[in-house]
Design a protein around this motif. Structure first.
Motif, PDB file in Angstrom:
ATOM      1  N   ILE A  67       2.874   3.599 142.241  1.00  0.00           N
ATOM      2  CA  ILE A  67       3.377   2.395 141.614  1.00  0.00           C
ATOM      3  C   ILE A  67       4.423   2.687 140.793  1.00  0.00           C
ATOM      4  O   ILE A  67       5.378   2.251 140.739  1.00  0.00           O
ATOM      5  CB  ILE A  67       2.086   1.518 140.894  1.00  0.00           C
ATOM      6  CG1 ILE A  67       1.237   0.830 141.914  1.00  0.00           C
ATOM      7  CG2 ILE A  67       2.702   0.742 140.003  1.00  0.00           C
ATOM      8  CD1 ILE A  67       0.049   0.551 141.249  1.00  0.00           C
ATOM      9  N   THR A  68       4.266   3.851 139.860  1.00  0.00           N
ATOM     10  CA  THR A  68       5.396   4.184 139.123  1.00  0.00           C
ATOM     11  C   THR A  68       6.574   4.940 139.999  1.00  0.00           C
ATOM     12  O   THR A  68       7.837   4.404 139.450  1.00  0.00           O
ATOM     13  CB  THR A  68       4.747   5.310 138.102  1.00  0.00           C
ATOM     14  OG1 THR A  68       3.694   4.936 137.426  1.00  0.00           O
ATOM     15  CG2 THR A  68       5.960   5.908 137.040  1.00  0.00           C
ATOM     16  N   LEU A  69       6.385   5.501 140.725  1.00  0.00           N
ATOM     17  CA  LEU A  69       7.449   5.878 141.661  1.00  0.00           C
ATOM     18  C   LEU A  69       8.136   4.756 142.250  1.00  0.00           C
ATOM     19  O   LEU A  69       9.466   4.738 142.464  1.00  0.00           O
ATOM     20  CB  LEU A  69       7.060   6.935 142.717  1.00  0.00           C
ATOM     21  CG  LEU A  69       6.768   8.456 141.945  1.00  0.00           C
ATOM     22  CD1 LEU A  69       6.110   9.274 143.082  1.00  0.00           C
ATOM     23  CD2 LEU A  69       7.682   8.997 141.386  1.00  0.00           C
ATOM     24  N   SER A  70       7.541   3.756 142.855  1.00  0.00           N
ATOM     25  CA  SER A  70       8.241   2.759 143.365  1.00  0.00           C
ATOM     26  C   SER A  70       8.810   1.807 142.556  1.00  0.00           C
ATOM     27  O   SER A  70       9.914   1.078 143.041  1.00  0.00           O
ATOM     28  CB  SER A  70       7.078   1.812 144.145  1.00  0.00           C
ATOM     29  OG  SER A  70       6.449   1.252 143.345  1.00  0.00           O
ATOM     30  N   LEU A  71       8.623   1.820 141.281  1.00  0.00           N
ATOM     31  CA  LEU A  71       9.343   1.278 140.031  1.00  0.00           C
ATOM     32  C   LEU A  71      10.736   1.843 139.854  1.00  0.00           C
ATOM     33  O   LEU A  71      11.590   1.405 139.241  1.00  0.00           O
ATOM     34  CB  LEU A  71       8.385   0.702 139.074  1.00  0.00           C
ATOM     35  CG  LEU A  71       7.435  -0.185 139.314  1.00  0.00           C
ATOM     36  CD1 LEU A  71       6.337  -0.240 138.004  1.00  0.00           C
ATOM     37  CD2 LEU A  71       7.915  -1.556 139.695  1.00  0.00           C
ATOM     38  N   LEU A  72      10.572   3.090 139.773  1.00  0.00           N
ATOM     39  CA  LEU A  72      11.496   4.123 139.326  1.00  0.00           C
ATOM     40  C   LEU A  72      12.695   4.514 140.324  1.00  0.00           C
ATOM     41  O   LEU A  72      14.023   4.309 140.201  1.00  0.00           O
ATOM     42  CB  LEU A  72      10.838   5.346 138.791  1.00  0.00           C
ATOM     43  CG  LEU A  72      10.477   5.121 137.256  1.00  0.00           C
ATOM     44  CD1 LEU A  72       9.842   6.473 136.970  1.00  0.00           C
ATOM     45  CD2 LEU A  72      11.081   4.530 136.216  1.00  0.00           C
ATOM     46  N   LEU A  73      12.181   4.381 141.538  1.00  0.00           N
ATOM     47  CA  LEU A  73      13.081   4.867 142.747  1.00  0.00           C
ATOM     48  C   LEU A  73      14.339   3.829 142.708  1.00  0.00           C
ATOM     49  O   LEU A  73      15.422   4.434 142.842  1.00  0.00           O
ATOM     50  CB  LEU A  73      12.472   4.937 143.831  1.00  0.00           C
ATOM     51  CG  LEU A  73      13.070   5.591 145.226  1.00  0.00           C
ATOM     52  CD1 LEU A  73      13.454   6.913 144.748  1.00  0.00           C
ATOM     53  CD2 LEU A  73      12.380   5.540 146.348  1.00  0.00           C
TER      54      LEU A  73
END
Length: 101
Positions: free
Chosen positions: A45-51
């Motif tokens: 979830i964190t990576l999908s928001l930051l990418l």
């Protein structure tokens, strides 16, 4: 003497087994399982928001940057404005020049 060392080892190993047995309770197993399930989920979830933030700024700096530049072969104000450019300081300026050109 040989037998005294053997009994000491047995006592030490039985204490280690007691500590290990105390750690693996049902509550600790449930908490560890929940942690191991939640960790990859929250990481994704964190990576999908930051990418998108990183890729948007990266591609914006590469492809969509525009700089003003003068066009040396146009020296007439009417011809410059006819091509959609601006006439300033006796030069024809292109405001949408792509540096990758």
């Amino acid at each position: 003497m040989l037998f005294s060392n053997l009994t000491t080892r047995l006592k030490i190993s039985s204490k280690n087994n007691k500590i290990d047995a105390d750690f693996w309770t049902k509550t600790n197993i449930v908490l560890l399982t929940g942690y191991l399930i939640a960790l990859p989920i929250f990481t994704l979830i964190t990576l999908s928001l930051l990418l998108p933030l990183f890729t948007a700024s990266f591609f914006a700096s590469i492809g969509t940057s525009h700089y003003s530049t003068s066009i040396p072969w146009i020296d007439d104000p009417s011809e410059c404005e006819h091509t959609g450019r601006n006439w300033r300081d006796r030069k024809c300026w292109d405001n949408e020049h792509n540096p990758m050109f």
